[in-house]
Design an enzyme around this catalytic site. Sequence first.
Site, PDB file in Angstrom:
ATOM      1  N   HIS A 162       0.807  -1.222   0.000  1.00  0.00           N
ATOM      2  CA  HIS A 162       0.000   0.000   0.000  1.00  0.00           C
ATOM      3  C   HIS A 162       0.842   1.275   0.000  1.00  0.00           C
ATOM      4  CE1 HIS A 162      -4.156  -1.465   0.446  1.00  0.00           C
ATOM      5  NE2 HIS A 162      -3.576  -2.528   0.968  1.00  0.00           N
TER       6      HIS A 162
ATOM      7  N   ASP B  87      -2.326   2.242  -4.410  1.00  0.00           N
ATOM      8  CA  ASP B  87      -3.543   2.643  -3.707  1.00  0.00           C
ATOM      9  C   ASP B  87      -4.528   1.472  -3.684  1.00  0.00           C
ATOM     10  OD1 ASP B  87      -5.340   4.855  -2.650  1.00  0.00           O
ATOM     11  OD2 ASP B  87      -6.510   4.101  -4.359  1.00  0.00           O
TER      12      ASP B  87
END
Length: 92
Positions: free
Chosen positions: A62, A66
């Site tokens: 992450h 995204d």
Amino acid sequence: MKASRLGGLASLGPLGAIATTPIINHPEVAILGVHKMEQRAVVREGQVVARPMMNISLSFDHRLIDGHEGAEFAQRIKGYLEDPDLMMLEMS
């Protein structure tokens, strides 16, 4: 960066796996898990029928990807598996 460093593929279906969380190996940033295909009961047009079904899972870093983009990618893979002609159309 080489494509092989971007992500990987874990084919766990031959081992009978139906749901796993694949682990990202450095320097990869994502990995797609492909699980066992099996007949499952699903509802189509109001009727319960048997269909070949398979789970996929996607793990990604992450810090670089995204969550929304990762989920969109998983949906695109699902679409290609359900209708391979879509992939051929996008390639042309």
